[in-house]
Design a protein around this motif. Structure first.
Motif, PDB file in Angstrom:
ATOM      1  N   UNK A  23       0.827  -1.210   0.000  1.00 48.96           N
ATOM      2  CA  UNK A  23       0.000   0.000   0.000  1.00 48.96           C
ATOM      3  C   UNK A  23       0.861   1.260   0.000  1.00 48.96           C
ATOM      4  N   UNK A  24       1.943   1.268   0.766  1.00 45.66           N
ATOM      5  CA  UNK A  24       2.794   2.455   0.852  1.00 45.66           C
ATOM      6  C   UNK A  24       3.652   2.625  -0.398  1.00 45.66           C
ATOM      7  N   UNK A  25       4.413   1.599  -0.741  1.00 44.11           N
ATOM      8  CA  UNK A  25       5.390   1.735  -1.821  1.00 44.11           C
ATOM      9  C   UNK A  25       4.752   1.712  -3.208  1.00 44.11           C
ATOM     10  N   UNK A  26       3.793   0.836  -3.434  1.00 46.07           N
ATOM     11  CA  UNK A  26       3.159   0.771  -4.756  1.00 46.07           C
ATOM     12  C   UNK A  26       2.032   1.784  -4.880  1.00 46.07           C
ATOM     13  N   UNK A  27       1.059   1.688  -3.979  1.00 49.16           N
ATOM     14  CA  UNK A  27      -0.131   2.524  -4.101  1.00 49.16           C
ATOM     15  C   UNK A  27       0.136   3.971  -3.718  1.00 49.16           C
ATOM     16  N   UNK A  28       0.957   4.194  -2.694  1.00 51.92           N
ATOM     17  CA  UNK A  28       1.246   5.556  -2.239  1.00 51.92           C
ATOM     18  C   UNK A  28       2.319   6.255  -3.050  1.00 51.92           C
ATOM     19  N   UNK A  29       3.479   5.607  -3.188  1.00 53.22           N
ATOM     20  CA  UNK A  29       4.602   6.241  -3.897  1.00 53.22           C
ATOM     21  C   UNK A  29       4.606   5.951  -5.394  1.00 53.22           C
ATOM     22  N   UNK A  90       1.806  15.279  -4.904  1.00 52.64           N
ATOM     23  CA  UNK A  90       1.627  13.836  -5.124  1.00 52.64           C
ATOM     24  C   UNK A  90       1.539  13.095  -3.791  1.00 52.64           C
ATOM     25  N   UNK A  91       2.420  13.442  -2.873  1.00 56.52           N
ATOM     26  CA  UNK A  91       2.407  12.803  -1.561  1.00 56.52           C
ATOM     27  C   UNK A  91       1.114  13.114  -0.815  1.00 56.52           C
ATOM     28  N   UNK A  92       0.682  14.357  -0.878  1.00 52.65           N
ATOM     29  CA  UNK A  92      -0.554  14.759  -0.222  1.00 52.65           C
ATOM     30  C   UNK A  92      -1.744  13.992  -0.801  1.00 52.65           C
ATOM     31  N   UNK A  93      -1.796  13.872  -2.121  1.00 50.74           N
ATOM     32  CA  UNK A  93      -2.891  13.151  -2.783  1.00 50.74           C
ATOM     33  C   UNK A  93      -2.897  11.673  -2.395  1.00 50.74           C
ATOM     34  N   UNK A  94      -1.728  11.125  -2.114  1.00 53.38           N
ATOM     35  CA  UNK A  94      -1.620   9.722  -1.721  1.00 53.38           C
ATOM     36  C   UNK A  94      -1.819   9.519  -0.222  1.00 53.38           C
ATOM     37  N   UNK A  96       0.223  10.595   2.116  1.00 51.07           N
ATOM     38  CA  UNK A  96       1.510  10.386   2.776  1.00 51.07           C
ATOM     39  C   UNK A  96       1.961  11.701   3.387  1.00 51.07           C
ATOM     40  N   UNK A  97       2.137  11.694   4.697  1.00 50.94           N
ATOM     41  CA  UNK A  97       2.514  12.899   5.433  1.00 50.94           C
ATOM     42  C   UNK A  97       4.002  13.203   5.270  1.00 50.94           C
ATOM     43  N   UNK A  98       4.309  14.465   5.001  1.00 55.91           N
ATOM     44  CA  UNK A  98       5.698  14.922   4.931  1.00 55.91           C
ATOM     45  C   UNK A  98       6.149  15.240   6.348  1.00 55.91           C
ATOM     46  N   UNK A  99       7.224  14.579   6.786  1.00 57.52           N
ATOM     47  CA  UNK A  99       7.743  14.798   8.135  1.00 57.52           C
ATOM     48  C   UNK A  99       8.518  16.104   8.247  1.00 57.52           C
ATOM     49  N   UNK A 100       9.318  16.385   7.207  1.00 54.02           N
ATOM     50  CA  UNK A 100      10.108  17.622   7.207  1.00 54.02           C
ATOM     51  C   UNK A 100      10.586  17.915   5.795  1.00 54.02           C
ATOM     52  N   UNK A 101      10.996  19.171   5.592  1.00 59.98           N
ATOM     53  CA  UNK A 101      11.548  19.621   4.319  1.00 59.98           C
ATOM     54  C   UNK A 101      12.919  20.218   4.586  1.00 59.98           C
ATOM     55  N   UNK A 102      13.900  19.861   3.752  1.00 58.34           N
ATOM     56  CA  UNK A 102      15.250  20.388   3.880  1.00 58.34           C
ATOM     57  C   UNK A 102      15.858  20.563   2.499  1.00 58.34           C
ATOM     58  N   UNK A 103      17.066  21.111   2.461  1.00 53.55           N
ATOM     59  CA  UNK A 103      17.873  21.150   1.243  1.00 53.55           C
ATOM     60  C   UNK A 103      19.219  20.507   1.581  1.00 53.55           C
ATOM     61  N   UNK A 111      19.827  19.978  -3.085  1.00 55.22           N
ATOM     62  CA  UNK A 111      18.521  20.181  -3.718  1.00 55.22           C
ATOM     63  C   UNK A 111      17.432  20.042  -2.670  1.00 55.22           C
ATOM     64  N   UNK A 112      16.245  20.605  -2.942  1.00 52.33           N
ATOM     65  CA  UNK A 112      15.138  20.462  -1.991  1.00 52.33           C
ATOM     66  C   UNK A 112      14.751  18.994  -1.829  1.00 52.33           C
ATOM     67  N   UNK A 113      14.350  18.635  -0.625  1.00 55.44           N
ATOM     68  CA  UNK A 113      13.935  17.266  -0.335  1.00 55.44           C
ATOM     69  C   UNK A 113      12.843  17.271   0.717  1.00 55.44           C
ATOM     70  N   UNK A 114      12.032  16.234   0.668  1.00 59.69           N
ATOM     71  CA  UNK A 114      11.066  15.979   1.729  1.00 59.69           C
ATOM     72  C   UNK A 114      11.407  14.631   2.344  1.00 59.69           C
ATOM     73  N   UNK A 115      11.038  14.484   3.599  1.00 54.87           N
ATOM     74  CA  UNK A 115      11.263  13.240   4.316  1.00 54.87           C
ATOM     75  C   UNK A 115       9.899  12.674   4.708  1.00 54.87           C
ATOM     76  N   UNK A 116       9.713  11.390   4.416  1.00 54.16           N
ATOM     77  CA  UNK A 116       8.490  10.682   4.777  1.00 54.16           C
ATOM     78  C   UNK A 116       8.884   9.409   5.515  1.00 54.16           C
ATOM     79  N   UNK A 117       7.948   8.858   6.268  1.00 53.02           N
ATOM     80  CA  UNK A 117       8.208   7.634   7.018  1.00 53.02           C
ATOM     81  C   UNK A 117       7.260   6.547   6.537  1.00 53.02           C
ATOM     82  N   UNK A 118       7.822   5.368   6.248  1.00 55.25           N
ATOM     83  CA  UNK A 118       6.976   4.263   5.810  1.00 55.25           C
ATOM     84  C   UNK A 118       6.266   3.642   7.016  1.00 55.25           C
ATOM     85  N   UNK A 119       5.364   2.696   6.789  1.00 55.23           N
ATOM     86  CA  UNK A 119       4.595   2.140   7.912  1.00 55.23           C
ATOM     87  C   UNK A 119       5.421   1.411   8.969  1.00 55.23           C
TER      88      UNK A 119
END
Length: 129
Positions: A23-29, A90-94, A96-103, A111-119
């Motif tokens: 669900x996370x890797x295929x359906x979410x990402x 895309x993450x929001x539509x799926x 999937x909560x963004x934990x933090x944003x950094x560069x 480069x800009x990046x977001x961090x997410x946590x899998x189940x």
């Protein structure tokens, strides 16, 4: 020795975590899940998540799974081919909560990046290419 690339990484998940992983890797990402049929038939002890044409993560259910901690895992960093706002949308539509944003500085620069946590507690850095 001339290393060309990372071929694969191994992630252990709880024994009952296959459905959540798919669900996370295929359906979410939106990543391809491979060899699930071979895993389910008992022919392989793991299935794979295709990250790129030559890169996979083997996902192996483990009856002794312990969630990762800062002492044994920090994160897996992936570059993605999209712009930053589209990635977040895309993450929001799926769902999937963004934990933090950094560069962060990585192998391809800063480069800009977001961090997410899998189940299962693994952190993924999704870095815009």
């Amino acid at each position: 020795m001339d290393v060309e690339a990372i071929d694969h990484a191994n992630l252990h998940i709880p024994e009952d975590g296959v459905e959540a992983a798919v669900a996370f890797y295929r359906d979410g990402l939106g990543l391809d899940v491979e060899n699930l049929d071979l895993f389910e038939s008992g022919e392989k002890p793991f299935f794979s998540v295709r990250l790129a044409p030559t890169h996979v993560v083997h996902v192996q259910p483990d009856p002794e799974f312990e969630p990762p901690s800062g002492a044994n895992f920090d994160h897996l960093a992936l570059t993605v081919s999209t712009d930053f706002e589209s990635l977040k949308a895309e993450l929001d539509a799926a769902g999937i909560e963004v934990d933090r944003e950094l560069e962060p500085l990585g192998a391809t620069g800063t480069n800009p990046a977001v961090y997410v946590t899998d189940p299962f507690g693994y952190t993924l850095e999704l870095k815009v290419d």
